[in-house]
Structure formats: C-alpha cells, structure tokens
Scaffold this motif. Structure first.
Motif, PDB file in Angstrom:
ATOM      1  N   ASN A  27       0.463  -1.382  -0.212  1.00  0.00           N
ATOM      2  CA  ASN A  27      -0.229   0.212  -0.227  1.00  0.00           C
ATOM      3  C   ASN A  27       0.726   1.152  -0.477  1.00  0.00           C
ATOM      4  OD1 ASN A  27      -2.379  -1.380   0.441  1.00  0.00           O
ATOM      5  ND2 ASN A  27      -2.682  -1.343   2.685  1.00  0.00           N
ATOM      6  N   LEU A  30       2.924   1.426  -3.344  1.00  0.00           N
ATOM      7  CA  LEU A  30       1.373   2.596  -4.339  1.00  0.00           C
ATOM      8  C   LEU A  30       2.310   3.822  -4.814  1.00  0.00           C
ATOM      9  CD1 LEU A  30      -1.762   1.522  -2.948  1.00  0.00           C
ATOM     10  CD2 LEU A  30      -0.683   0.334  -5.385  1.00  0.00           C
ATOM     11  N   THR A  31       2.839   4.723  -3.658  1.00  0.00           N
ATOM     12  CA  THR A  31       2.924   5.792  -4.146  1.00  0.00           C
ATOM     13  C   THR A  31       4.639   6.776  -4.519  1.00  0.00           C
ATOM     14  OG1 THR A  31       2.343   7.040  -1.561  1.00  0.00           O
ATOM     15  CG2 THR A  31       0.751   6.806  -3.462  1.00  0.00           C
ATOM     16  N   ASP A  33       7.898   5.647  -6.235  1.00  0.00           N
ATOM     17  CA  ASP A  33       8.427   5.226  -8.078  1.00  0.00           C
ATOM     18  C   ASP A  33       9.833   4.605  -7.713  1.00  0.00           C
ATOM     19  OD1 ASP A  33       5.905   4.963  -8.604  1.00  0.00           O
ATOM     20  OD2 ASP A  33       6.349   7.320  -9.687  1.00  0.00           O
TER      21      ASP A  33
END
Length: 428
Positions: A27, A30-31, A33
């Motif tokens: 989770n 997800l943000t 990279d």
C-alpha cells in the motif's frame, strides 16, 4: 519525501492495526516510484520487525513512561534500528528521524533525546538486553517457550536462524531448460549461485537480485521459491494421466511446480478460499504458460466445488502458524498469538478430514505445513492416521530434514531452508 516517516507509518499499520507487513508495504509503495527509496523503506520495516523485541526493550529503558502514540513509537524504533543495525551515519540517522516527527514538536524532542541517549549509553543498554531472553533472542516469550518445548536441543539455533535474512532460491523450470544450462546463464550475467544437491530444481543465489535481472524470468524459465517448498512436487510423485488436487493452493508456487514436473497430467485443480490470492495463482501460471482449473472455494466444504471425480494425488498445504518462515515474514513474531495455534490445528484437522474422501483408493496425499510445531505436524498426522483405518503413512527416505513420529521435519535454517514439514499418506 522522508523515507523514515513512511517506514514508521508502515510499521504502525502492523503494530496498531494488525496488518501484515507485505500488505502494508504494498500500500505504501503505490505512491513511491524510486527503487532506491523502496529498498530503504523495506530494509527499515523488515529490520525493525526482525529485531522488534530487542529494540522495544531498549526503547522502554530509554523512556520514563510507556509511549502511547504508535506512530511516534514506530519512528523511535526506526531510529534505534538504524543506529544499531544499519550502516547509516549516526548523525544522519538521528537528524532524519527527528525531522520525520516535525509535525509533532513534542515527539521531535523526545526522539532526539532517546536516540542521543542511546548513542551515549549503547554498550550498557545492549548488555542489559542480552540478559533477558525476549530481548536477547528478539522473540515473544510464548514462542520461545513453545520452540524450547518442541525442540529443546535445537531451540537456540532455530531462534537465531529466525532473525537472519533468508537466501534467495530459484526453481528452474525443468520442462524448459536444465539446471546446468540455467546456472551457466547466471554465470554469464555475473550472478553467483550454487545448486542444491538434494533438490534437482533448486539454485541458491549468493546474493538476492531483482527478478527482472534473472535471465528467462519473464518467459517462465525460472521462479523464486525456497528449497523446502520445492520438495513438495517430488514427494507427490505425479504420473502421466493423473488427476491432482492442490488444496489451499495460493500463491501457486507448488501448483506451478507440479505442472512443470509432469506436463501430461489429466487435470490439476487448485483450490483456495481467498479470491485475491487465487488471482495471484492465475498470474503466476500465466507467466509460466501453464494451465490449471482454479477454484475459489472452502476446503472444509468440498461438496460446494467438487465434481465427484476422485483424485490420484492431493497436496494439502495446510493453513498453519507459518512459524517456519519467520525469516521471510518477520511480522509473524508480532502478529501471531499463542491462542492461534489451537484454532489452526482444528482447521487443519477439519480440512484433512474433508478432502480425504476425494482421494482415490491407491492414491497419495501429501500433508505439508511451513510450521515447526509438532502439534500442527507430526501430532496432527498421527491423530489422523489413528482415526482413519484406510490411511497408511509412507516413510520419506531423504537427505534433508529429520524423521519424526510421523513425517519429516525441516527446522528453520537447516541446509539454508525455511522450516517445513511433510508427511505422505496413502489410501488403502
């Protein structure tokens, strides 16, 4: 982005909400990279979980009263872990961890004081931690006692192995290439590795590498799977024309290995109760270009999904405490409770009894767990044999593990493997 703050929030999800570390990290990522940032966050989270009981003991010594704010506590643990176990410069570890608490001024000063006091008194604090088994071994008290009860001579070795990082082991798809040829491909890529003598498909890497750097991974030439888990397919001894049932199949590593080992099966049916985990089975099979009948169903209630046709082989990879894979999932030490064991034991018994009628006479069932507890393993199988006159245990003659009252047990760290248990049961 402050990576320490992200790590603390992930750990808070584990400590406060009981979320698995894998899910919490997924989770969070997800943000994010950046591969480098992900790797650092993961190292912090896994490390704190591995050493939680030691770090928590030391933190308690450094506080005047218990810290009720879970986010701040997690951040303090992240700071202590860096200072004790990582090659982060102390001033950077302190300043960046304190900075992560900037939205809570009281927490900034607290964390700064805790970390600087630890640096001054580190030797004394570590010496004190070594005197208390929970802190010295970094395991909960109930688990230390349970392992000592089952394995008095091997307990210390198991507990220490649980705190180590596990090796990365590959399963070569022998229907596509030989192990020797794949080893050569690794050598050409400067990836150091060695074969495992007692498991014909296994290659152990000297150091973990990202899967996208493994030659042939994308086209199904190789998968990542611990050696202990790779032993299941060989024990099952599947033959051409067999109908095979894989119970509690997710995430599908053993399902795939069975299909790789015998391309001429009549059918393989993989069952799991969790729909999202069953999706992973489908994704794994798709990458490997393999086919199976995937069923989302309750193994305790086969009449809802079984077509009435008997199976020649059943692999029951039973739901268990997973205490043999703590190296890979250190949050188990934080999330598993002593009272879980009896509940899991009851579920295992129910599933064994439910799927046994699905096995054809002359067929073979492999009962497997990734646990090291006798009540989930040899005691479970012994009780099953006593209640079923048409069930006969077949001995496992192998160069791995230890023969017990029933079946064969691998203890965590033996031959660098995860803790695992196998028993072979034939139907008369």
């Amino acid at each position: 982005m402050n990576t320490r703050l992200v790590a603390a929030r992930v750990l808070s999800r584990v400590l406060q909400d009981g979320q698995s570390l894998t899910v919490a990290l997924d989770n969070a990522f997800l943000t994010i990279d950046s591969v480098k940032e992900r790797a650092f966050i993961q190292a912090l989270c896994y490390g704190v979980c591995r050493q939680f009981h030691r770090l928590d003991f030391i933190l308690t010594q450094l506080l005047d009263k218990p810290l009720k704010d879970t986010d701040v506590k997690a951040l303090a643990l992240v700071g202590l872990y860096q200072l004790k176990f990582m090659r982060v410069k102390p001033h950077a570890a302190v300043s960046e961890t304190v900075l992560a608490a900037r939205k809570k001024p009281w927490a900034k000063s607290l964390i700064n004081a805790v970390l600087r006091t630890y640096l001054r008194e580190q030797e004394e604090l570590e010496h004190k931690a070594d005197k208390f088994p929970v802190a010295a071994l970094s395991h909960p008290d109930w688990l230390i006692k349970q392992i000592e009860q089952d394995w008095p001579e091997q307990a210390l070795k198991i507990l220490l192995a649980n705190n180590q990082q596990p090796p990365m082991v590959l399963r070569v798809n022998l229907s596509k290439t030989s192990r020797e040829d794949y080893l050569q491909l690794l050598t050409e890529q400067d990836i150091a590795a060695q074969t495992v003598s007692f498991c014909p498909s296994a290659i152990m890497l000297d150091k973990p590498v990202p899967v996208d750097l493994l030659p042939g991974f994308a086209d199904g030439s190789v998968s990542v799977q611990d050696t202990a888990a790779q032993l299941a397919a060989g024990l099952l001894d599947v033959q051409p024309g067999h109908r095979v049932l894989d119970v509690c199949a997710a995430p599908g590593g053993k399902t795939a290995h069975i299909l790789e080992s015998q391309p001429q099966l009549k059918e393989l049916v993989a069952v799991d109760i969790d729909e999202s985990r069953m999706q992973r089975v489908g994704e794994n099979l798709q990458r490997l270009k393999l086919q199976a009948k995937l069923v989302v169903g309750d193994a305790t209630n086969p009449q809802n999904w079984w077509d009435g046709k008997p199976f020649d082989r059943i692999l029951l990879d039973a739901p268990c405490s997973a205490l043999g894979v703590i190296r890979r999932h250190p949050d188990i030490k934080l999330l598993r409770r002593a009272e879980d064991i009896g509940q899991l034991q009851a579920l295992q018994k129910t599933i064994m009894q439910a799927v046994w009628p699905l096995l054809a006479p002359g067929g073979l069932m492999v009962y497997a767990t990734c646990s090291i507890l006798k009540q989930e393993n040899e005691q479970q199988v012994k009780a099953f044999l006593a209640e079923h006159s048409n069930a006969v245990e077949l001995s496992i003659d192998a160069d791995w593990g230890t023969s017990g009252a029933c079946g064969r047990q691998i203890l965590t760290g033996e031959s660098a493997m995860d803790g695992f248990y196998y028993a072979l049961i034939s139907k008369q």
